[in-house]
Write a protein that holds these residues in place. Structure first.
Motif, mmCIF file in Angstrom:
data_model
loop_
_atom_site.group_PDB
_atom_site.id
_atom_site.type_symbol
_atom_site.label_atom_id
_atom_site.label_comp_id
_atom_site.label_asym_id
_atom_site.label_seq_id
_atom_site.Cartn_x
_atom_site.Cartn_y
_atom_site.Cartn_z
ATOM 1 N N ALA A 144 -9.694 13.210 -6.063
ATOM 2 C CA ALA A 144 -8.497 13.548 -5.300
ATOM 3 C C ALA A 144 -7.530 12.379 -5.360
ATOM 4 C CB ALA A 144 -8.838 13.855 -3.840
ATOM 5 N N SER A 145 -6.249 12.688 -5.209
ATOM 6 C CA SER A 145 -5.236 11.636 -5.147
ATOM 7 C C SER A 145 -4.165 12.042 -4.140
ATOM 8 C CB SER A 145 -4.618 11.377 -6.512
ATOM 9 O OG SER A 145 -3.926 12.524 -6.967
ATOM 10 N N PHE B 252 0.810 -1.212 0.000
ATOM 11 C CA PHE B 252 0.000 0.000 0.000
ATOM 12 C C PHE B 252 0.849 1.271 0.000
ATOM 13 C CE2 PHE B 252 -3.858 2.319 0.784
ATOM 14 C CZ PHE B 252 -3.517 3.362 1.628
ATOM 15 N N SER B 253 1.897 1.283 0.787
ATOM 16 C CA SER B 253 2.682 2.511 0.959
ATOM 17 C C SER B 253 3.366 2.943 -0.328
ATOM 18 C CB SER B 253 3.706 2.316 2.070
ATOM 19 O OG SER B 253 4.607 1.278 1.732
ATOM 20 N N ARG B 254 3.486 2.041 -1.285
ATOM 21 C CA ARG B 254 4.179 2.357 -2.528
ATOM 22 C C ARG B 254 3.252 2.954 -3.594
ATOM 23 N NH1 ARG B 254 8.635 -0.906 -3.578
ATOM 24 N NH2 ARG B 254 8.841 0.386 -5.446
ATOM 25 N N TYR B 255 1.964 2.840 -3.368
ATOM 26 C CA TYR B 255 0.992 3.244 -4.386
ATOM 27 C C TYR B 255 0.514 4.680 -4.188
ATOM 28 C CZ TYR B 255 0.227 -1.481 -6.240
ATOM 29 O OH TYR B 255 0.373 -2.697 -6.857
ATOM 30 N N THR B 256 0.230 5.334 -5.311
ATOM 31 C CA THR B 256 -0.585 6.549 -5.278
ATOM 32 C C THR B 256 -2.044 6.116 -5.180
ATOM 33 O OG1 THR B 256 0.942 7.936 -6.545
ATOM 34 C CG2 THR B 256 -1.385 8.533 -6.614
ATOM 35 N N MET B 257 -2.730 6.642 -4.195
ATOM 36 C CA MET B 257 -4.127 6.291 -3.979
ATOM 37 C C MET B 257 -5.022 7.437 -4.421
ATOM 38 S SD MET B 257 -3.874 3.265 -2.888
ATOM 39 C CE MET B 257 -5.624 3.008 -2.541
ATOM 40 N N GLY B 258 -6.140 7.093 -4.999
ATOM 41 C CA GLY B 258 -7.026 8.136 -5.488
ATOM 42 C C GLY B 258 -8.484 7.793 -5.309
ATOM 43 N N THR C 47 -0.765 15.786 -2.479
ATOM 44 C CA THR C 47 -2.172 15.643 -2.845
ATOM 45 C C THR C 47 -2.524 16.457 -4.080
ATOM 46 O OG1 THR C 47 -2.767 17.435 -1.329
ATOM 47 C CG2 THR C 47 -2.881 15.184 -0.469
ATOM 48 N N ASN C 48 -3.585 16.011 -4.745
ATOM 49 C CA ASN C 48 -4.091 16.689 -5.927
ATOM 50 C C ASN C 48 -5.607 16.581 -5.892
ATOM 51 O OD1 ASN C 48 -3.964 17.957 -8.533
ATOM 52 N ND2 ASN C 48 -4.443 15.982 -9.442
ATOM 53 N N TYR C 49 -6.298 17.666 -6.263
ATOM 54 C CA TYR C 49 -7.755 17.678 -6.187
ATOM 55 C C TYR C 49 -8.370 18.152 -7.500
ATOM 56 C CZ TYR C 49 -7.088 17.284 -1.149
ATOM 57 O OH TYR C 49 -6.724 16.844 0.095
ATOM 58 N N GLY C 50 -9.542 17.610 -7.809
ATOM 59 C CA GLY C 50 -10.326 18.140 -8.900
ATOM 60 C C GLY C 50 -10.810 19.547 -8.556
ATOM 61 N N ASP C 51 -10.968 20.381 -9.565
ATOM 62 C CA ASP C 51 -11.323 21.781 -9.329
ATOM 63 C C ASP C 51 -12.643 21.919 -8.567
ATOM 64 O OD1 ASP C 51 -10.009 23.049 -12.495
ATOM 65 O OD2 ASP C 51 -9.034 22.699 -10.558
ATOM 66 N N SER C 52 -13.572 21.024 -8.833
ATOM 67 C CA SER C 52 -14.906 21.170 -8.247
ATOM 68 C C SER C 52 -14.948 20.841 -6.754
ATOM 69 C CB SER C 52 -15.905 20.283 -8.984
ATOM 70 O OG SER C 52 -15.542 18.925 -8.876
#
Length: 119
Positions: free
Chosen positions: A49-50, A29-35, A57-62
Protein backbone atom coordinates in the motif's frame (compact mmCIF):
# COMPACT_ATOMS: atom_id res chain seq x y z
CA UNK A 1 20.40 11.36 9.50
CA UNK A 2 17.42 9.74 7.82
CA UNK A 3 15.73 6.90 9.65
CA UNK A 4 12.62 4.85 9.05
CA UNK A 5 11.86 2.62 12.01
CA UNK A 6 9.14 0.00 11.74
CA UNK A 7 7.44 -1.61 14.69
CA UNK A 8 4.32 -3.61 15.42
CA UNK A 9 4.96 -6.80 13.55
CA UNK A 10 4.60 -10.18 15.19
CA UNK A 11 2.80 -13.49 15.25
CA UNK A 12 -0.95 -13.56 14.71
CA UNK A 13 -3.49 -16.26 13.95
CA UNK A 14 -5.35 -16.38 10.64
CA UNK A 15 -8.23 -13.94 10.69
CA UNK A 16 -6.49 -11.71 13.19
CA UNK A 17 -5.26 -8.12 12.95
CA UNK A 18 -2.03 -6.19 13.31
CA UNK A 19 -1.16 -2.53 12.98
CA UNK A 20 2.51 -1.95 12.24
CA UNK A 21 3.81 1.59 12.21
CA UNK A 22 6.79 3.37 10.70
CA UNK A 23 8.29 6.42 12.34
CA UNK A 24 10.38 8.68 10.12
CA UNK A 25 13.07 11.17 11.04
CA UNK A 26 15.48 13.31 9.06
CA UNK A 27 13.06 13.93 6.17
CA UNK A 28 10.28 16.41 5.46
CA UNK A 29 7.76 13.67 6.06
CA UNK A 30 4.71 15.53 4.77
CA UNK A 31 6.29 15.88 1.33
CA UNK A 32 6.93 12.18 0.78
CA UNK A 33 4.77 9.41 -0.57
CA UNK A 34 4.92 6.71 2.07
CA UNK A 35 4.52 3.05 1.32
CA UNK A 36 4.57 -0.42 2.73
CA UNK A 37 6.16 -3.26 0.79
CA UNK A 38 6.58 -6.89 1.73
CA UNK A 39 8.86 -9.73 0.83
CA UNK A 40 8.11 -13.36 1.54
CA UNK A 41 10.82 -16.05 1.44
CA UNK A 42 11.74 -16.87 -2.15
CA UNK A 43 9.57 -14.09 -3.58
CA UNK A 44 10.15 -10.61 -4.92
CA UNK A 45 9.38 -7.54 -2.88
CA UNK A 46 5.89 -6.26 -3.70
CA UNK A 47 3.87 -3.16 -3.01
CA UNK A 48 1.31 -3.55 -0.25
CA UNK A 49 0.00 0.00 0.00
CA UNK A 50 1.06 3.60 -0.49
CA UNK A 51 -0.24 7.01 0.48
CA UNK A 52 0.71 10.29 -1.16
CA UNK A 53 1.40 13.59 0.53
CA UNK A 54 -2.15 14.56 -0.38
CA UNK A 55 -3.63 11.42 1.16
CA UNK A 56 -4.40 9.42 -1.99
CA UNK A 57 -3.99 5.70 -1.42
CA UNK A 58 -3.10 2.72 -3.56
CA UNK A 59 -3.24 -0.97 -2.63
CA UNK A 60 -1.92 -4.23 -3.98
CA UNK A 61 -4.69 -6.45 -5.32
CA UNK A 62 -4.13 -9.14 -2.70
CA UNK A 63 -4.80 -6.79 0.23
CA UNK A 64 -7.61 -4.60 -1.08
CA UNK A 65 -10.49 -4.51 1.35
CA UNK A 66 -8.41 -5.96 4.18
CA UNK A 67 -5.57 -3.47 4.74
CA UNK A 68 -5.71 0.28 5.28
CA UNK A 69 -2.77 2.67 5.11
CA UNK A 70 -2.84 5.99 6.94
CA UNK A 71 -0.42 8.70 7.95
CA UNK A 72 -0.06 11.23 10.75
CA UNK A 73 2.10 14.07 9.53
CA UNK A 74 2.24 15.61 13.01
CA UNK A 75 3.91 12.43 14.27
CA UNK A 76 5.92 11.67 11.12
CA UNK A 77 4.38 8.21 11.18
CA UNK A 78 2.66 5.93 8.70
CA UNK A 79 0.47 3.02 9.75
CA UNK A 80 -0.77 -0.15 8.13
CA UNK A 81 -3.96 -1.58 9.59
CA UNK A 82 -4.06 -5.24 8.59
CA UNK A 83 -7.30 -7.15 9.12
CA UNK A 84 -8.47 -10.64 8.16
CA UNK A 85 -4.88 -11.78 7.94
CA UNK A 86 -4.06 -14.90 5.95
CA UNK A 87 -1.04 -17.22 6.09
CA UNK A 88 0.00 -15.87 2.69
CA UNK A 89 0.41 -12.42 4.27
CA UNK A 90 3.45 -13.78 6.11
CA UNK A 91 6.46 -11.68 5.08
CA UNK A 92 8.90 -9.03 6.16
CA UNK A 93 7.14 -5.69 5.81
CA UNK A 94 9.24 -2.71 4.80
CA UNK A 95 8.45 0.98 5.08
CA UNK A 96 9.38 3.16 2.12
CA UNK A 97 9.65 6.93 1.75
CA UNK A 98 9.45 8.10 -1.87
CA UNK A 99 10.45 11.73 -2.44
CA UNK A 100 8.50 14.21 -4.57
CA UNK A 101 9.06 13.98 -8.30
CA UNK A 102 11.92 16.23 -9.42
CA UNK A 103 13.44 16.57 -5.96
CA UNK A 104 17.06 15.77 -5.21
CA UNK A 105 16.08 13.66 -2.25
CA UNK A 106 16.54 9.91 -2.27
CA UNK A 107 14.08 7.15 -1.58
CA UNK A 108 14.53 5.55 1.83
CA UNK A 109 13.79 2.15 3.32
CA UNK A 110 13.30 0.88 6.82
CA UNK A 111 14.89 -2.26 8.20
CA UNK A 112 11.68 -4.27 8.06
CA UNK A 113 9.35 -5.90 10.55
CA UNK A 114 8.35 -9.56 10.40
CA UNK A 115 4.69 -10.51 10.23
CA UNK A 116 3.87 -14.17 10.69
CA UNK A 117 0.32 -15.45 10.22
CA UNK A 118 0.00 -18.95 11.60
CA UNK A 119 -1.94 -21.12 14.00
Amino acid sequence: QVQLVESGGGLVQPGGSLRPSCAASGIIFSRYTMGWYRQAPGKQRELVASITSGGSTNYGDSVKGRFTISRDNAKNTVYLQMNSLKPEDTAVYYCNADPPSGSRWSARWGQGTLVTVSL
